[in-house]
Design a protein around this motif. Structure first.
Motif, PDB file in Angstrom:
ATOM      1  N   VAL B 374       0.851  -1.204   0.000  1.00  0.00           N
ATOM      2  CA  VAL B 374       0.000   0.000   0.000  1.00  0.00           C
ATOM      3  C   VAL B 374       0.884   1.250   0.000  1.00  0.00           C
ATOM      4  CG1 VAL B 374      -1.652   1.325   1.396  1.00  0.00           C
ATOM      5  CG2 VAL B 374      -1.973  -1.138   1.095  1.00  0.00           C
ATOM      6  N   TYR B 375       1.932   1.230   0.808  1.00  0.00           N
ATOM      7  CA  TYR B 375       2.845   2.386   0.862  1.00  0.00           C
ATOM      8  C   TYR B 375       3.562   2.565  -0.480  1.00  0.00           C
ATOM      9  CZ  TYR B 375       6.668   5.451   2.192  1.00  0.00           C
ATOM     10  OH  TYR B 375       7.553   6.493   2.241  1.00  0.00           O
ATOM     11  N   TYR B 376       3.961   1.443  -1.085  1.00  0.00           N
ATOM     12  CA  TYR B 376       4.673   1.475  -2.372  1.00  0.00           C
ATOM     13  C   TYR B 376       3.820   2.160  -3.444  1.00  0.00           C
ATOM     14  CZ  TYR B 376       7.110  -0.240  -6.531  1.00  0.00           C
ATOM     15  OH  TYR B 376       7.778  -0.325  -7.730  1.00  0.00           O
ATOM     16  N   VAL B 377       2.520   1.832  -3.434  1.00  0.00           N
ATOM     17  CA  VAL B 377       1.627   2.341  -4.474  1.00  0.00           C
ATOM     18  C   VAL B 377       1.162   3.771  -4.164  1.00  0.00           C
ATOM     19  CG1 VAL B 377      -0.645   1.988  -5.529  1.00  0.00           C
ATOM     20  CG2 VAL B 377       0.875   0.048  -5.184  1.00  0.00           C
ATOM     21  N   THR B 378       0.835   4.032  -2.902  1.00  0.00           N
ATOM     22  CA  THR B 378       0.214   5.332  -2.572  1.00  0.00           C
ATOM     23  C   THR B 378       1.180   6.339  -1.958  1.00  0.00           C
ATOM     24  OG1 THR B 378      -0.376   4.621  -0.349  1.00  0.00           O
ATOM     25  CG2 THR B 378      -1.982   4.167  -2.088  1.00  0.00           C
ATOM     26  N   LYS B 379       2.310   5.826  -1.409  1.00  0.00           N
ATOM     27  CA  LYS B 379       3.257   6.662  -0.643  1.00  0.00           C
ATOM     28  C   LYS B 379       2.584   7.277   0.581  1.00  0.00           C
ATOM     29  CE  LYS B 379       6.522   5.916  -3.601  1.00  0.00           C
ATOM     30  NZ  LYS B 379       7.139   4.633  -3.369  1.00  0.00           N
ATOM     31  N   GLY B 387      -8.162   4.983   0.770  1.00  0.00           N
ATOM     32  CA  GLY B 387      -9.549   4.588   0.535  1.00  0.00           C
ATOM     33  C   GLY B 387      -9.711   3.941  -0.820  1.00  0.00           C
ATOM     34  N   GLY B 388     -10.628   2.992  -0.895  1.00  0.00           N
ATOM     35  CA  GLY B 388     -10.981   2.383  -2.172  1.00  0.00           C
ATOM     36  C   GLY B 388      -9.884   1.612  -2.878  1.00  0.00           C
ATOM     37  N   LEU B 389      -8.890   1.155  -2.134  1.00  0.00           N
ATOM     38  CA  LEU B 389      -7.767   0.466  -2.781  1.00  0.00           C
ATOM     39  C   LEU B 389      -8.164  -0.884  -3.385  1.00  0.00           C
ATOM     40  CD1 LEU B 389      -4.905   1.189  -0.207  1.00  0.00           C
ATOM     41  CD2 LEU B 389      -5.229   2.227  -2.446  1.00  0.00           C
ATOM     42  N   ALA B 390      -9.248  -1.466  -2.893  1.00  0.00           N
ATOM     43  CA  ALA B 390      -9.659  -2.791  -3.387  1.00  0.00           C
ATOM     44  C   ALA B 390      -9.971  -2.759  -4.881  1.00  0.00           C
ATOM     45  CB  ALA B 390     -10.863  -3.288  -2.605  1.00  0.00           C
ATOM     46  N   PHE B 456      -9.412   0.019   2.059  1.00  0.00           N
ATOM     47  CA  PHE B 456      -9.686  -0.784   0.867  1.00  0.00           C
ATOM     48  C   PHE B 456     -11.105  -0.619   0.326  1.00  0.00           C
ATOM     49  CE2 PHE B 456      -5.871  -2.536   2.526  1.00  0.00           C
ATOM     50  CZ  PHE B 456      -5.168  -3.002   1.424  1.00  0.00           C
ATOM     51  N   LEU B 457     -12.043  -0.227   1.196  1.00  0.00           N
ATOM     52  CA  LEU B 457     -13.416  -0.040   0.728  1.00  0.00           C
ATOM     53  C   LEU B 457     -13.708   1.458   0.568  1.00  0.00           C
ATOM     54  CD1 LEU B 457     -15.322  -2.696   2.889  1.00  0.00           C
ATOM     55  CD2 LEU B 457     -14.314  -2.976   0.627  1.00  0.00           C
ATOM     56  N   GLY B 458     -14.930   1.761   0.202  1.00  0.00           N
ATOM     57  CA  GLY B 458     -15.340   3.151   0.080  1.00  0.00           C
ATOM     58  C   GLY B 458     -14.761   3.819  -1.145  1.00  0.00           C
ATOM     59  N   PRO B 459     -14.961   5.130  -1.209  1.00  0.00           N
ATOM     60  CA  PRO B 459     -14.460   5.855  -2.389  1.00  0.00           C
ATOM     61  C   PRO B 459     -12.945   6.012  -2.331  1.00  0.00           C
ATOM     62  CG  PRO B 459     -15.375   7.376  -0.788  1.00  0.00           C
ATOM     63  CD  PRO B 459     -15.601   6.008  -0.230  1.00  0.00           C
ATOM     64  N   GLN B 460     -12.360   6.121  -3.522  1.00  0.00           N
ATOM     65  CA  GLN B 460     -10.910   6.379  -3.550  1.00  0.00           C
ATOM     66  C   GLN B 460     -10.696   7.822  -3.121  1.00  0.00           C
ATOM     67  OE1 GLN B 460      -9.522   5.234  -7.481  1.00  0.00           O
ATOM     68  NE2 GLN B 460      -8.677   3.403  -6.572  1.00  0.00           N
ATOM     69  N   ARG B 461      -9.820   7.993  -2.168  1.00  0.00           N
ATOM     70  CA  ARG B 461      -9.556   9.350  -1.670  1.00  0.00           C
ATOM     71  C   ARG B 461      -8.890  10.166  -2.783  1.00  0.00           C
ATOM     72  NH1 ARG B 461     -12.188  10.393   2.776  1.00  0.00           N
ATOM     73  NH2 ARG B 461     -12.390   8.553   4.063  1.00  0.00           N
ATOM     74  N   ASN B 462      -9.228  11.464  -2.846  1.00  0.00           N
ATOM     75  CA  ASN B 462      -8.653  12.333  -3.882  1.00  0.00           C
ATOM     76  C   ASN B 462      -7.132  12.263  -3.903  1.00  0.00           C
ATOM     77  OD1 ASN B 462     -11.135  13.170  -4.657  1.00  0.00           O
ATOM     78  ND2 ASN B 462     -11.178  14.908  -3.240  1.00  0.00           N
ATOM     79  N   SER B 466      -5.574  10.585  -7.741  1.00  0.00           N
ATOM     80  CA  SER B 466      -4.895  11.372  -8.766  1.00  0.00           C
ATOM     81  C   SER B 466      -3.571  10.738  -9.204  1.00  0.00           C
ATOM     82  CB  SER B 466      -4.628  12.776  -8.230  1.00  0.00           C
ATOM     83  OG  SER B 466      -3.818  12.677  -7.086  1.00  0.00           O
ATOM     84  N   THR B 467      -3.017   9.876  -8.401  1.00  0.00           N
ATOM     85  CA  THR B 467      -1.706   9.311  -8.737  1.00  0.00           C
ATOM     86  C   THR B 467      -1.803   8.136  -9.710  1.00  0.00           C
ATOM     87  OG1 THR B 467      -1.858   7.912  -6.785  1.00  0.00           O
ATOM     88  CG2 THR B 467      -0.632   9.974  -6.542  1.00  0.00           C
ATOM     89  N   GLY B 468      -2.990   7.731 -10.069  1.00  0.00           N
ATOM     90  CA  GLY B 468      -3.153   6.619 -11.005  1.00  0.00           C
ATOM     91  C   GLY B 468      -2.685   5.319 -10.399  1.00  0.00           C
ATOM     92  N   LEU B 469      -3.466   4.772  -9.475  1.00  0.00           N
ATOM     93  CA  LEU B 469      -3.043   3.616  -8.698  1.00  0.00           C
ATOM     94  C   LEU B 469      -2.981   2.348  -9.538  1.00  0.00           C
ATOM     95  CD1 LEU B 469      -5.058   4.160  -5.428  1.00  0.00           C
ATOM     96  CD2 LEU B 469      -2.717   4.771  -5.924  1.00  0.00           C
ATOM     97  N   LYS B 470      -2.019   1.505  -9.193  1.00  0.00           N
ATOM     98  CA  LYS B 470      -1.886   0.201  -9.860  1.00  0.00           C
ATOM     99  C   LYS B 470      -1.750  -0.861  -8.792  1.00  0.00           C
ATOM    100  CE  LYS B 470       1.677   1.553 -12.212  1.00  0.00           C
ATOM    101  NZ  LYS B 470       2.853   1.584 -13.073  1.00  0.00           N
ATOM    102  N   GLU B 471      -1.728  -2.108  -9.229  1.00  0.00           N
ATOM    103  CA  GLU B 471      -1.453  -3.214  -8.301  1.00  0.00           C
ATOM    104  C   GLU B 471       0.045  -3.216  -7.976  1.00  0.00           C
ATOM    105  OE1 GLU B 471      -1.756  -5.234  -5.885  1.00  0.00           O
ATOM    106  OE2 GLU B 471      -3.451  -6.357  -6.681  1.00  0.00           O
ATOM    107  N   ALA B 472       0.402  -3.845  -6.852  1.00  0.00           N
ATOM    108  CA  ALA B 472       1.817  -3.932  -6.464  1.00  0.00           C
ATOM    109  C   ALA B 472       2.577  -4.775  -7.496  1.00  0.00           C
ATOM    110  CB  ALA B 472       1.913  -4.567  -5.090  1.00  0.00           C
ATOM    111  N   PRO B 473       3.898  -4.559  -7.632  1.00  0.00           N
ATOM    112  CA  PRO B 473       4.673  -5.335  -8.610  1.00  0.00           C
ATOM    113  C   PRO B 473       4.668  -6.837  -8.309  1.00  0.00           C
ATOM    114  CG  PRO B 473       5.938  -3.479  -7.808  1.00  0.00           C
ATOM    115  CD  PRO B 473       4.713  -3.547  -6.976  1.00  0.00           C
TER     116      PRO B 473
END
Lengths: 111, 523
Positions: B374-379, B387-390, B456-462, B466-473
């Motif tokens: 989660v830290y790798y993807v969102t910092k 939020g909304g990472l699922a 992981f649930l709910g809306p993706q936080r602003n 904006s960073t264009g989230l992806k799955e972990a490597p």
């Protein structure tokens, strides 16, 4: 291989899995007796908030730090004690070590 | 002698020598090619793993194995360094190498953007060496030396993100705590040597008188190792360090923390096992008193760990407090096993406790890897910022669910198997203890429901959308997948692991006469 004996109890994950599967089947069967009135794409999908304008999903979601507010608030005294214990001062870390050392010295019979 | 027999005979030394040599070679290879360095470090850990597997198959079938460093025909056995590997030592070595292997695979992607990876791999391999040394050695001073190496390397690794002030502060605190602990351990060993002219654990156990000085040594060793294992109220360094180090570093440090817990087992069961079961205090057998002391510390550890985890908003720090609580469960089982020494449920408690060491490494390790992904993807570290990472991190979400259910002791995952044995046996000692343990497990589930809901649930936080989230490597997913698969496997086949690894380990702890006899009669 599957079962686990504790001497007074018994656990078998495969048996448990079968029971859960049967329970889900039963629930699915019971669901079939209900009425299907839900229609996708209608106003049934929007949430009902009586008398208030609908907030954005971001505003409606409870933040993690507020999620168990009721629990932490009702145990305020305990949490105040715990917070004051966790000072972040390394001197206090050593102090706790000395306190436990002293308690064990007394109980074991050194002092 | 066949090559395999030769390898088995030399494996106790090789298990420590291979990563030690690898630690220094890694740095050299890193100057030539970074990818070759990563592959080499992984190869070294795999090779060590193979050696551990070979030694494990021998120890589990033929009994403890001795390895003597120094003169074979010396008349005074206690001045040489002797490695004594029994089922308990090898069980811990297996846990350490699994953690190390997964940590290195995870590091491939997680740390590739950072500088100073030569130093990281060298320090990680040195920490693995020291942890394995602590687990395999049969010598008190040698244990201290490996403990010191683990302290210094852990401290340097905790400060990996040196530009963050908090990482440096956490490393400094760890250094202070470790130095004080190491000083007391050295003092205890000095007292032992002054009294008995011996440093070998088995030799010391055979001559220990439980004098006034021996009581001081017992308290010093147990309290220092409990502090290193993260037992409340001496746990505060643990959330600081685990909360600020990279997840791959945390996995390797977790191995060292569990090795300290193993040290407590060695001290009370092997070194003091005989005298504690035959002496009295307050009209109580000493083992009952020590057992209840451990239980008291365990209950406080579980309660404080869980309650503090509930109010954390930093993802890593939250898991660190849950890790503290999990140490409490292990200590509760060990305390019960010691307080009720000789009863059937005492053995069951120890089975649960020892199995929980493995489960803790897998489940808490998995959760740290998820937090790292989660830290790798969102910092971001704070749950309020997530939020909304699922929606974007589907695999990571599944791994989080497996980890949270396992750590909360939900069937049919591995955490349930060990907690089931702990609850059942602790209940027979005192039902209130079992109720407290179960309630804290439920609270643990509530804590991770908070994590799942908020991040992981709910809306993706602003802030994250904006960073264009992806799955972990992929390498991070593989690392998480290994832990998740192991958690499911142990959950479905608990008896297989129990019969193969845990029961021999507990038997080695309880039959300390065999451990002592191996050295006294074998050298």
């Amino acid at each position: 291989m599957f079962g686990l004996e504790s001497g007074s109890g018994f656990w078998n994950p495969v048996l448990w899995g079968c029971i859960i599967f049967i329970a889900f089947l039963l629930l699915y069967g019971i669901r079939g007796f209900g009425r299907s009135t839900y229609k996708k794409g209608t106003e049934q999908e929007s949430s009902f908030l009586s008398g208030n304008p609908e907030s954005t999903p971001e505003e409606m979601q409870v933040k993690a730090s507020n999620l168990y507010w009721g629990f932490t608030s009702s145990m305020k005294t305990l949490y105040n004690g715990l917070r004051s214990m966790h000072t972040g001062d390394v001197g206090d870390y050593v102090l706790w070590f000395i306190i436990i050392l002293a308690i064990l010295f007394v109980v074991i019979g050194v002092m | 002698m066949t090559p395999l027999e030769f390898l088995i005979e030399q494996s106790p030394a090789l298990i420590v020598a291979v990563p030690l040599l690898g630690a220094f070679l890694t740095s050299l290879i890193g100057r030539v090619n970074e990818k070759a360095r990563n592959i080499f470090a992984l190869f070294i850990v795999c090779l060590t793993g193979v050696l551990i597997a070979i030694l494990a198959s021998d120890v589990l079938t033929s009994g403890p194995r001795l390895y003597v460093f120094g003169a074979q025909n010396l008349q005074v056995p206690m001045v040489r360094i002797i490695f004594e590997v029994d089922s308990m030592s090898i069980f811990m070595a297996i846990i350490t190498i699994i953690l190390a292997l997964v940590a290195l695979v995870y590091s491939w992607s997680f740390l590739k953007e950072y500088d100073g990876l030569d130093k990281f791999y060298t320090l990680a391999l040195l920490l693995i060496t020291s942890t394995l040394g602590m687990e395999l050695t049969g010598d008190m001073f040698n244990f201290f030396v490996f403990l010191e190496i683990s302290c210094i390397t852990s401290c340097a690794l905790i400060a990996f993100w040196i530009t963050e002030g908090e990482a440096l502060e956490a490393a400094f605190k760890y250094l202070v705590i470790s130095s004080i602990g190491a000083l007391f351990i050295l003092f205890s060993i000095g007292l032992l040597y002054a009294q008995y002219n011996a440093l070998n654990i088995a030799t010391l156990a055979s001559v220990l008188q439980f004098s006034f000085v021996d009581k001081i040594i017992l308290v010093l060793l147990v309290v220092v190792l409990a502090m290193k294992a993260g037992v409340v109220p001496m746990h505060m360094w643990l959330p600081d360090s685990y909360g600020r180090a990279p997840p791959s570093v945390i996995l390797v440090i977790m191995g060292a923390t569990l090795a300290s817990f193993y040290g407590i087992l060695r001290v009370i069961f092997t070194l003091y096992g005989e005298v504690l079961t035959t002496t009295m205090r307050f009209n109580l057998p000493m083992h009952v008193l020590v057992g209840w002391l451990l239980i008291a510390l365990a209950v406080v550890t579980i309660i404080v760990g869980v309650l503090m985890a509930l109010i954390q908003s930093d993802f890593m720090r939250l898991i660190a407090y849950v890790a503290v609580a999990e140490i409490g469960y292990m200590l509760l089982a060990v305390g019960t096993g010691f307080a009720a020494w000789g009863t059937a449920y005492a053995t069951t408690a120890l089975h649960g406790g020892v199995l929980h060491i493995l489960n803790d490494a897998l489940d808490i390790g998995l959760l740290f890897l998820v937090a790292g992904a989660v830290y790798y993807v969102t910092k971001k570290r704070l749950l309020d910022d997530l939020g909304g990472l699922a929606r974007t991190m589907k695999y990571t979400t599944v791994f989080l669910l497996i980890g949270l259910l396992a750590v909360a002791g939900m069937p049919p995952l591995n955490g349930f198997a060990s907690k089931f044995l702990i609850y059942e046996s602790v209940y027979q000692l005192n039902p209130i203890l079992a109720i407290v343990a179960i309630l804290c497990s439920i609270l643990m589930l509530a804590i991770f429901v908070k994590v799942f809901y908020a991040a992981f649930l709910g809306p993706q936080r602003n802030i994250t959308a904006s960073t264009g989230l992806k799955e972990a490597p992929r390498s991070m997913l593989i690392a998480m997948g290994v832990f998740a698969a192991a958690a499911i496997f142990i959950g479905l086949f608990p008896n297989y692991v129990l019969d193969t690894l845990v029961k021999p380990a507990v038997s080695a702890l309880l039959n300390h006469a065999d451990y002592i006899g191996m050295v006294i009669g074998g050298v």
